[in-house]
Write an enzyme that holds these catalytic residues in place. Structure first.
Site, PDB file in Angstrom:
ATOM      1  N   GLY A  60      72.426  42.061 -85.929  1.00 23.29           N
ATOM      2  CA  GLY A  60      71.633  42.304 -84.724  1.00 23.29           C
ATOM      3  C   GLY A  60      70.197  41.838 -84.798  1.00 23.29           C
ATOM      4  N   GLU A  61      69.730  41.437 -85.984  1.00 22.54           N
ATOM      5  CA  GLU A  61      68.361  40.948 -86.114  1.00 22.54           C
ATOM      6  C   GLU A  61      68.177  39.640 -85.343  1.00 22.54           C
ATOM      7  OE1 GLU A  61      67.595  42.664 -90.652  1.00 22.54           O
ATOM      8  OE2 GLU A  61      67.609  40.504 -90.246  1.00 22.54           O
ATOM      9  N   GLN A 123      52.108  53.488 -70.612  1.00 27.05           N
ATOM     10  CA  GLN A 123      51.633  54.403 -71.657  1.00 27.05           C
ATOM     11  C   GLN A 123      50.268  53.911 -72.135  1.00 27.05           C
ATOM     12  OE1 GLN A 123      54.709  55.512 -74.584  1.00 27.05           O
ATOM     13  NE2 GLN A 123      56.171  54.345 -73.356  1.00 27.05           N
ATOM     14  N   HIS A 156      49.550  47.285 -65.227  1.00 25.06           N
ATOM     15  CA  HIS A 156      49.549  48.618 -64.611  1.00 25.06           C
ATOM     16  C   HIS A 156      48.132  49.180 -64.542  1.00 25.06           C
ATOM     17  CE1 HIS A 156      51.259  52.332 -63.222  1.00 25.06           C
ATOM     18  NE2 HIS A 156      50.722  53.010 -64.217  1.00 25.06           N
ATOM     19  N   LYS A 227      48.786  62.406 -53.150  1.00 22.32           N
ATOM     20  CA  LYS A 227      49.907  63.157 -53.713  1.00 22.32           C
ATOM     21  C   LYS A 227      49.411  64.313 -54.578  1.00 22.32           C
ATOM     22  CE  LYS A 227      51.406  59.386 -55.539  1.00 22.32           C
ATOM     23  NZ  LYS A 227      52.151  58.337 -56.262  1.00 22.32           N
ATOM     24  N   ARG A 229      51.052  66.776 -57.494  1.00 24.78           N
ATOM     25  CA  ARG A 229      52.237  66.839 -58.357  1.00 24.78           C
ATOM     26  C   ARG A 229      52.349  68.191 -59.067  1.00 24.78           C
ATOM     27  NH1 ARG A 229      54.494  61.787 -59.541  1.00 24.78           N
ATOM     28  NH2 ARG A 229      53.250  59.978 -58.905  1.00 24.78           N
ATOM     29  N   ASP A 253      51.963  48.331 -54.139  1.00 21.44           N
ATOM     30  CA  ASP A 253      51.877  48.963 -55.451  1.00 21.44           C
ATOM     31  C   ASP A 253      52.164  47.914 -56.520  1.00 21.44           C
ATOM     32  OD1 ASP A 253      51.418  50.973 -57.250  1.00 21.44           O
ATOM     33  OD2 ASP A 253      53.044  52.278 -56.557  1.00 21.44           O
ATOM     34  N   THR A 258      62.073  53.919 -60.368  1.00 14.13           N
ATOM     35  CA  THR A 258      63.201  54.609 -59.739  1.00 14.13           C
ATOM     36  C   THR A 258      63.029  54.716 -58.224  1.00 14.13           C
ATOM     37  OG1 THR A 258      62.159  56.764 -60.120  1.00 14.13           O
ATOM     38  CG2 THR A 258      63.665  55.950 -61.820  1.00 14.13           C
ATOM     39  N   GLY A 260      61.412  56.614 -56.237  1.00 13.40           N
ATOM     40  CA  GLY A 260      61.327  57.913 -55.574  1.00 13.40           C
ATOM     41  C   GLY A 260      60.085  58.046 -54.724  1.00 13.40           C
TER      42      GLY A 260
END
Length: 354
Positions: A60-61, A123, A156, A227, A229, A253, A258, A260
């Site tokens: 898999g390498e 992140q 982001h 918003k 939260r 954006d 997802t 939502g």
């Protein structure tokens, strides 16, 4: 019915194919996470992709072997850090790191990584103790293997550029101008650009400015959704700031995962009297259950850029194929490579910048 990739009706940020003289001493390589985008970009650039053998060992390498000579060449690698049919987001990252290292060890003059989608970008800070700042760690990994320059599309957070050391410049190219040009060519009624949160207002303002400069001068409004939260992925309440009644709304954006928040925002705008609701999101990650949410949403169209491969369900479902429009950034990436190859600035014209 399948989803097809579209381009704007006329060129706004693309000056045509490069001449052999402009690309002299330059080689463009493609990773395996999005080969279709790489081939399309090479077509607009007017150059063939350089030859490299990318595969896997039996365990898999990642296996990498250069075929074309890169010594003393200026190398460009196109590789979004994302999941694909060929592997996970981590596979794409490791492959990019090994490709950069391989080029440097083969005495390439410079290595520019063109990363349409910068994985781990969300992140970018510590909200609680005991978690990594993964965007910074990825930047350090890229710098440690010898990348010379990094070009991203709609990071982001712009602060990610500062995660790279001073000797590794990071450019953040905006796809919003391409999206605005696409919508400017549509027959919109009293358009209103909507930011889905307070942090995206500057992005929405820039989108509106481009929209107005391309034919909707003085006719484009601006609105924002506030918003509240309960938790990171649990929205308690949404409030609209601005008027959208009788207007065609465009939610802007940097990405939708997802979907939502996007679909809730579309429903809210419809309840407040919006005529039609569109959305432009540069990165269409579209993880489940995005397909179910978009299918049943009030969105007229979701326009995304081809920075990551489209999940199979969006290519085969007739309702999703009608609702989701893919806008090609291959001309933009090709123009970026041409300017870098010819030592031209990427942001020389504020009104028509990349």
């Amino acid at each position: 019915m399948t989803t097809s990739t579209q381009i704007t009706k006329r060129w706004h940020f693309y000056s045509g194919k490069s001449s052999p003289a402009e690309l002299k001493g330059c080689l463009v390589f493609a990773g395996t996470s999005y080969p279709e985008l790489c081939k399309e970009t090479a077509g607009y650039l007017g150059a063939d992709l350089a030859k490299i053998k990318l595969g896997r060992f039996k365990d898999g390498e990642k296996s990498i072997e250069l075929i074309d000579e890169v010594e003393s060449k200026r190398v460009f690698i196109i590789q979004p850090i994302c999941r694909s049919n060929s592997g996970s987001i981590n596979d794409a990252l490791v492959e990019l790191l090994l490709m950069i290292s391989c080029m440097r060890r083969a005495a390439a003059k410079s290595v520019t990584a063109i990363i349409p989608y910068f994985g781990y970008a969300r992140q970018d800070k510590k909200l609680v103790s005991g978690v990594p700042i993964s965007a910074s760690d990825v930047a350090h990994l890229l710098a440690s293997v010898g990348v010379t320059r990094v070009v991203c599309i709609d990071l982001h957070c712009g602060q990610i550029q500062g995660f790279f050391p001073p000797h590794v410049p990071c450019d953040n190219i905006s796809a919003g101008s391409i999206g605005a040009a696409f919508f400017a060519e549509m027959d919109l009624v009293n358009p209103v650009v909507v930011s889905p949160d307070a942090g995206g207002v500057s992005r929405a303002k820039e989108f509106r400015s481009t929209l107005e400069a391309m034919g909707h001068q003085g006719k484009t409004g601006l609105a924002m959704i506030v918003k509240q939260r309960r938790a990171a992925s649990d929205i308690e309440r949404m409030d609209l700031v601005g008027s959208v009644e009788g207007s065609d709304c465009i939610i802007v954006d940097d990405m939708t995962d997802t979907s939502g928040t996007l679909c809730l925002a579309a429903e809210m705008l419809t309840k407040h009297g919006a005529k039609r609701v569109f959305a432009f999101c540069t990165h269409g990650v579209l993880s489940p259950p995005a397909d179910e949410r978009i299918r049943s949403s009030t969105l007229e169209q979701l326009v995304i850029a081809n920075t990551v491969p489209l999940p199979p369900v969006f290519q085969t479902d007739p309702i999703l194929a009608k609702k989701v429009v893919i806008l090609s950034l291959a001309p933009l990436i090709a123009e970026t490579v041409r300017r870098l190859a010819t030592c031209q600035p990427l942001h020389n014209n504020p009104k028509a910048r990349l």
